[in-house]
Design an enzyme around this catalytic site. Structure first.
Site, PDB file in Angstrom:
ATOM      1  CG  ASP A 304       2.285  -0.590  -7.109  1.00 58.89           C
ATOM      2  OD1 ASP A 304       3.197  -1.148  -6.294  1.00 58.89           O
ATOM      3  OD2 ASP A 304       0.992  -0.835  -6.973  1.00 58.89           O
ATOM      4  CB  SER A 326       2.237  -1.572  -1.288  1.00 51.53           C
ATOM      5  OG  SER A 326       2.568  -2.352  -2.260  1.00 51.53           O
ATOM      6  CD  GLN A 376       5.534  -1.411  -3.238  1.00 49.88           C
ATOM      7  OE1 GLN A 376       5.180  -2.584  -3.522  1.00 49.88           O
ATOM      8  NE2 GLN A 376       5.260  -0.669  -4.388  1.00 49.88           N
TER       9      GLN A 376
END
Length: 390
Positions: A304, A326, A376
């Site tokens: 991430d 996100s 993502q």
């Protein structure tokens, strides 16, 4: 042996042996500009330097770097699927200074069967939690509910509310299915009685198959030929022309306190950047061999890092980001790896629109084996440009 242990030990409060408390570690390196009255799912991707450091333009403008510490050992036993001793085996540091991502981030407190509490070691002043921390801790909780002879092969997550850094996170594990080959675990992260994050992780018994293929790793310089974070800081501070060309401003304190090491393959040039970036990455400190689940949990944190900002790279010279959050995060684990060895993170954004951006990522072992694939999608909100009154 490259001195990473000594560098990490001397430069930061994030070191092995410190308790996993909710104390903060210094000022945050990047501060987002957000409105307190706006309710947003997920969590903020800070893009801006602390106001006291406005003299430096952040290198991570567009990379979206943000950091947080997560929690002494994951508690996993030995497994038949052990991380490989690849060409990065020469990277072993002296001593046994464990990575802070293991000693202070991924150590959950058991409260009851399938119920755990995770604490925050560091949080950004955005007052929201770093998503990699939540993903990594959720995977730790899920992995504790399966046998030692299975390994995680995928996870799929949704960030439904912003996390509160003032209170711990409770992780509730549901043993959805335990099969002969595959097992599924559902994890809910809860604060103030409400879910902030939901995740499903699937685990598999190791099974051989003659059907195998993968993409080829991009030909890029090895990490030893690239500048470290600290060397890049020094070079840019001493060379005003280089700083002007790349619009780079790095923070030495931030580089020391982040539990992840990064070496950029190509420096971003404003106005000339595609929606793609590549950098070498590894966890600071020593993790060593052991259960592959532990390395997967560390990789979940790393995945991430600077990920969603890839979608803004072609646009950063025309637009300023107000915040990035996100919405979801998925990972597929393909082959054993060492999270404390250098891996190439290849990130690209195939699409952006509707105030959202989509990013894909591949983590390559340095021997060319594709270890992890990531995806993502997140919200990207821009600053409103002021109209001239003239």
């Amino acid at each position: 042996m490259d001195g990473r242990a000594d560098q990490w030990k001397s430069g930061s409060r994030l070191q092995a042996g410190l308790p996993a408390t909710s104390g903060f570690v210094g000022p945050p390196p990047f501060i987002p500009e957000t409105r307190d009255d706006e309710q947003v799912c997920g969590r903020v991707k800070p893009l801006h330097l602390h106001p006291a450091r406005e003299s430096l333009e952040p290198l991570w403008r567009g990379l979206g770097a943000s950091t947080a510490a997560l929690s002494p050992s994951c508690g996993f036993g030995a497994s038949a699927m052990s991380p490989p001793l690849d060409s990065g085996s020469a990277e072993e540091p002296s001593g046994d200074l464990r990575s802070v991502l293991v000693t202070s981030v991924l150590n959950l407190e058991p409260l009851d069967e399938d119920l755990y509490r995770g604490r925050h070691y560091w949080v950004p002043t955005s007052k929201r939690l770093f998503g990699g921390q939540i993903v990594g801790q959720a995977l730790v909780a899920a992995a504790k509910s399966v046998s030692e002879d299975v390994h995680v092969h995928s996870l799929h997550c949704y960030f439904v509310r912003a996390g509160d850094p003032k209170v711990p996170v409770l992780y509730q594990v549901e043993r959805t299915r335990t099969g002969a080959s595959f097992s599924v675990r559902s994890v809910k992260a809860v604060q103030h009685g409400k879910a902030i994050f939901i995740c499903q992780a699937s685990f598999q018994q190791a099974q051989p198959s003659p059907v195998q293929h993968q993409f080829s790793m991009p030909p890029i310089p090895p990490p030893e030929e690239l500048l470290t974070h600290e060397e890049l800081i020094d070079k840019c501070i001493r060379d005003p022309e280089l700083r002007k060309k790349y619009q780079i401003g790095l923070n030495r304190i931030a580089a020391q306190e982040v539990p992840v090491e990064i070496k950029l393959v190509d420096l971003p040039i404003l106005g000339q950047q595609k929606a793609k970036q590549m950098f070498w990455v590894r966890a600071r400190g020593y993790i060593g061999e052991g259960d592959m689940k532990m390395h997967c949990c560390v990789a979940a944190y790393i995945s991430d890092y600077a990920f969603l900002g890839t979608a803004m790279l072609p646009h950063q010279h025309r637009h300023q980001v107000r915040f990035m959050v996100s919405l979801d995060h998925s990972m597929w684990f393909h082959a054993p790896f060492r999270a404390d060895h250098w891996m190439l993170y290849e990130c690209e954004s195939p699409w952006a629109g509707g105030s959202r951006g989509l990013v894909h990522g591949r983590l390559w072992r340095r021997d060319g084996v594709l270890a992890v694939t990531c995806a993502q999608e997140g919200v990207i909100r821009l600053k409103q440009e002021l109209e001239s009154k003239l």
